[in-house]
Design a protein around this motif. Structure first.
Motif, mmCIF file in Angstrom:
data_model
loop_
_atom_site.group_PDB
_atom_site.id
_atom_site.type_symbol
_atom_site.label_atom_id
_atom_site.label_comp_id
_atom_site.label_asym_id
_atom_site.label_seq_id
_atom_site.Cartn_x
_atom_site.Cartn_y
_atom_site.Cartn_z
ATOM 1 N N ARG A 104 33.890 57.150 -26.237
ATOM 2 C CA ARG A 104 34.725 55.942 -26.071
ATOM 3 C C ARG A 104 33.308 55.734 -24.737
ATOM 4 O O ARG A 104 33.024 54.726 -24.771
ATOM 5 C CB ARG A 104 35.521 55.514 -25.999
ATOM 6 C CG ARG A 104 35.748 54.193 -25.060
ATOM 7 C CD ARG A 104 37.141 54.331 -25.402
ATOM 8 N NE ARG A 104 37.738 52.705 -24.897
ATOM 9 C CZ ARG A 104 38.004 51.628 -25.140
ATOM 10 N NH1 ARG A 104 38.652 52.393 -26.971
ATOM 11 N NH2 ARG A 104 38.598 50.191 -25.143
ATOM 12 N N GLY A 107 29.673 55.321 -25.649
ATOM 13 C CA GLY A 107 29.153 54.024 -25.996
ATOM 14 C C GLY A 107 29.051 53.005 -24.995
ATOM 15 O O GLY A 107 28.306 52.368 -24.741
ATOM 16 N N ARG A 110 25.840 53.596 -22.965
ATOM 17 C CA ARG A 110 25.023 53.240 -23.825
ATOM 18 C C ARG A 110 24.573 51.804 -23.686
ATOM 19 O O ARG A 110 23.809 51.565 -23.532
ATOM 20 C CB ARG A 110 24.841 53.661 -25.148
ATOM 21 C CG ARG A 110 24.386 55.184 -25.199
ATOM 22 C CD ARG A 110 24.429 55.543 -26.398
ATOM 23 N NE ARG A 110 24.421 56.436 -27.146
ATOM 24 C CZ ARG A 110 23.315 57.407 -27.702
ATOM 25 N NH1 ARG A 110 21.402 56.306 -27.699
ATOM 26 N NH2 ARG A 110 22.934 58.053 -27.713
ATOM 27 N N GLN A 111 25.417 51.044 -23.908
ATOM 28 C CA GLN A 111 25.057 49.493 -23.792
ATOM 29 C C GLN A 111 25.445 48.831 -22.088
ATOM 30 O O GLN A 111 24.242 48.699 -22.906
ATOM 31 C CB GLN A 111 26.788 49.074 -24.456
ATOM 32 C CG GLN A 111 27.811 48.840 -25.268
ATOM 33 C CD GLN A 111 28.532 48.353 -25.907
ATOM 34 O OE1 GLN A 111 29.248 48.189 -25.015
ATOM 35 N NE2 GLN A 111 28.981 47.763 -26.979
#
Length: 147
Positions: A104, A107, A110-111
């Motif tokens: 989680r 992610g 990365r954003q």
């Protein structure tokens, strides 16, 4: 890819984060977490559940699909880590950016890096925050072998 260049390595989960410099590829990892600044929570602790309601005429739960307060708190923490790590990356001369984080958290990191227009050179979806720099160095070596 530059085989001799330096990298910034971010290791995180939803509650803790560590930052390392790898000044030469395959070299020792030097912890520089202090460059992220104060990551302590500045808001009261959130509950780990979203709550719910129950109907009078029988058991029912109406908790919805929204994240729990605990998940929102973890997301806020990772967003802060991502923003600060992006600032560190922009101010440095590192050629590579490596993310090692719980799925989680990975992610969200990365954003944050995509939003900051930074390219992630390697990423691994594993929680390794508690590992030593030598263990992380071994993991990083294995991660690079598979790419």
């Amino acid at each position: 890819m530059d085989l001799t260049g330096s990298s910034l390595v971010i290791v995180a989960d939803g509650r803790r984060a560590r930052l390392f410099e790898e000044r030469r590829r395959g070299g020792p990892l030097i912890e520089v977490t202090s460059q992220l600044g104060d990551l302590a929570p500045h808001r009261p602790m959130a509950a780990s559940h979203a709550g719910g309601s129950h109907e009078r005429m029988g058991p029912a739960s109406h908790t919805g699909d929204r994240p729990t307060p605990g998940e929102r708190r973890e997301d806020d923490f990772i967003d802060l880590v991502g923003a600060r790590a992006a600032d560190v990356m922009r101010r440095s001369d590192h050629q590579g950016l490596v993310l090692i984080a719980a799925p989680r958290a990975l992610g969200r990191l990365r954003q944050a890096m995509a939003h900051a227009k930074l390219t992630v050179s390697h990423a691994e979806a594993r929680d390794r925050v508690s590992q030593t720099p030598d263990e992380l160095r071994t993991c990083l070596r294995e991660l690079r072998l598979h790419d």
